[in-house]
Motif scaffolding. Structure first.
Motif, PDB file in Angstrom:
ATOM      1  N   ARG A 152      -9.859  -4.854  21.776  1.00 11.36           N
ATOM      2  CA  ARG A 152     -10.153  -3.653  22.570  1.00 11.36           C
ATOM      3  C   ARG A 152      -9.645  -2.368  21.938  1.00 11.36           C
ATOM      4  O   ARG A 152     -10.177  -1.281  22.223  1.00 11.36           O
ATOM      5  CB  ARG A 152      -9.564  -3.798  23.975  1.00 11.36           C
ATOM      6  N   VAL A 153      -8.593  -2.457  21.097  1.00 11.73           N
ATOM      7  CA  VAL A 153      -8.078  -1.238  20.471  1.00 11.73           C
ATOM      8  C   VAL A 153      -8.137  -1.326  18.951  1.00 11.73           C
ATOM      9  O   VAL A 153      -7.527  -0.512  18.249  1.00 11.73           O
ATOM     10  CB  VAL A 153      -6.625  -0.948  20.927  1.00 11.73           C
ATOM     11  N   THR A 268      -7.854   2.666  18.279  1.00 10.97           N
ATOM     12  CA  THR A 268      -8.769   3.247  19.269  1.00 10.97           C
ATOM     13  C   THR A 268      -8.156   3.343  20.656  1.00 10.97           C
ATOM     14  O   THR A 268      -8.848   3.653  21.615  1.00 10.97           O
ATOM     15  CB  THR A 268     -10.066   2.412  19.371  1.00 10.97           C
ATOM     16  N   GLY A 269      -6.847   3.062  20.779  1.00 14.40           N
ATOM     17  CA  GLY A 269      -6.220   3.143  22.090  1.00 14.40           C
ATOM     18  C   GLY A 269      -4.947   2.323  22.139  1.00 14.40           C
ATOM     19  O   GLY A 269      -4.481   1.788  21.132  1.00 14.40           O
TER      20      GLY A 269
END
Length: 367
Positions: A152-153, A268-269
């Motif tokens: 997810r990141v 990305t996060g």
């Protein structure tokens, strides 16, 4: 280290379990074991009369004041070792001689040498060894693992983990003195790095693969014989992640919260275990309890220990161990995992000792 010889456990009627130690964590394991389908807690041992009485009130038929007598007299499939670390090796060796699989409270031993000794005895006796590294079973930590595995990141260049609590001294005003072994290196093997750090090492290698310890510092913020604070800098070659770990037994812990923080800084996060914690523990517990009541009507399986967020992890860890040995499989967190956390802790101790801190003035801690 060779895995234990499996294929010994074949009785499909149920698993007979003995509990060696019925103190604080032993009581948690007792409650967990009694909630696991197909597991029968047949006996418990503890040197303290009040602890034996607690086991009897919980429904254990036979109690002993000596774990060696229990292992000699009872016919067991498995035993939970929930005694102080200085007794772990002897208990595993005696269980191996009796052909009894073991689920050992962390740390597995006080040193890698001691771990090697008990694992060799386990291999010779053909028994399985599981270790209670519970953090990887906590719902919030599992949430971090799932999010990371799903990408997810993206790449995670940096991660951090913190685990602090009030340690063996307890939250003031302390009603009782802590047991002597908990604050002695000979009894516990070390301080917060062994008490809390091994849990964190296990989670971090579960996430990122093998870690390399690059530097470490230990300190005592309180006047205790062992360290109550440790900071470790590591690198995960497989993922290219730099990791910092801090653990300490100096901060008062207010239940139901447990002061564990895991944070992954991705490209990305960010992934944080805080994103997977209940906003309100009490409201979440009430909701889970109501859901369990409804499951009796619908016929669905209840969420065991769901209303008690962190006890659920202890149940899951012990349940996974019992399921593995019933299937003649290696436990998901086995003796090699337990030894590995000790190896990382010992490297951290060595690096901390190598850095000269004699000239550093320690801050005065006021209470």
């Amino acid at each position: 280290m060779s895995p234990p010889v499996l294929g010994r456990w074949t009785d499909s009627s149920g698993l007979s379990l003995g509990l060696l130690g019925v103190g604080n964590i032993g009581t948690v394991h007792l409650k967990s074991a009694r909630a696991i389908d197909g597991v029968d807690v047949v006996a418990a041992a503890d040197a303290v009369p009040e602890n034996r009485a607690r086991a009897e009130r919980a429904g254990v038929d036979r109690t002993y004041d000596d774990y060696t007598t229990l292992l000699e007299d009872e016919s067991l499939d498995a035993a939970v070792i929930a005694m102080p670390p200085f007794l772990h090796a002897d208990a595993v060796e005696r269980a191996a001689a009796a052909g009894v699989d073991v689920f050992v409270e962390k740390p597995l031993a006080r040193s890698t040498d001691e771990a090697d000794r008990l694992l060799e005895a386990a291999a010779e006796g053909g028994i399985a060894v599981g270790v209670d590294h519970t953090l990887r079973y906590q719902p919030d930590v599992r949430g971090v693992k799932q999010a990371y595995d799903e990408g997810r990141v993206g790449h995670v260049p940096y991660a951090s983990m913190t685990r602090v609590n009030d340690g063996p001294l307890g939250r003031p005003p302390a009603a009782d003195e802590p047991p002597d072994w908990a604050l002695e290196r000979d009894g516990a093997g070390g301080g917060s790095l062994l008490e809390l750090g091994v849990h964190c090492f296990d989670v971090l290698e579960w996430l990122f693969g093998d870690l390399e310890v690059e530097s470490a510092a230990v300190d005592a913020t309180l006047e205790v014989p062992v360290e109550d604070a440790a900071t470790v800098l590591m690198r995960a070659p497989e993922t290219g992640t730099t990791v910092t770990l801090h653990c300490g037994s100096y901060q008062w812990e207010e239940l139901p919260e447990v002061n564990t923080r895991v944070r992954l800084e991705g490209v990305t996060g960010t992934i944080s275990n805080a994103d997977h914690l209940p906003t309100n523990f009490y409201a979440d517990a009430a909701k889970s309890a109501l859901s369990n009541v409804a499951s009796r009507v619908t016929g669905d399986d209840p969420d065991i220990f769901g209303p008690t967020f962190y006890y659920q992890a202890h149940y899951e860890a012990l349940s996974a161990f019992c399921e593995a040995i019933q299937r003649d499989e290696t436990p998901p967190v086995d003796g090699r995992d337990g030894r590995r956390t000790l190896e990382l802790a010992e490297t951290a101790y060595e690096l901390a000792a190598a850095s000269d801190r004699d000239g550093v003035e320690r801050p005065e801690v006021r209470t």
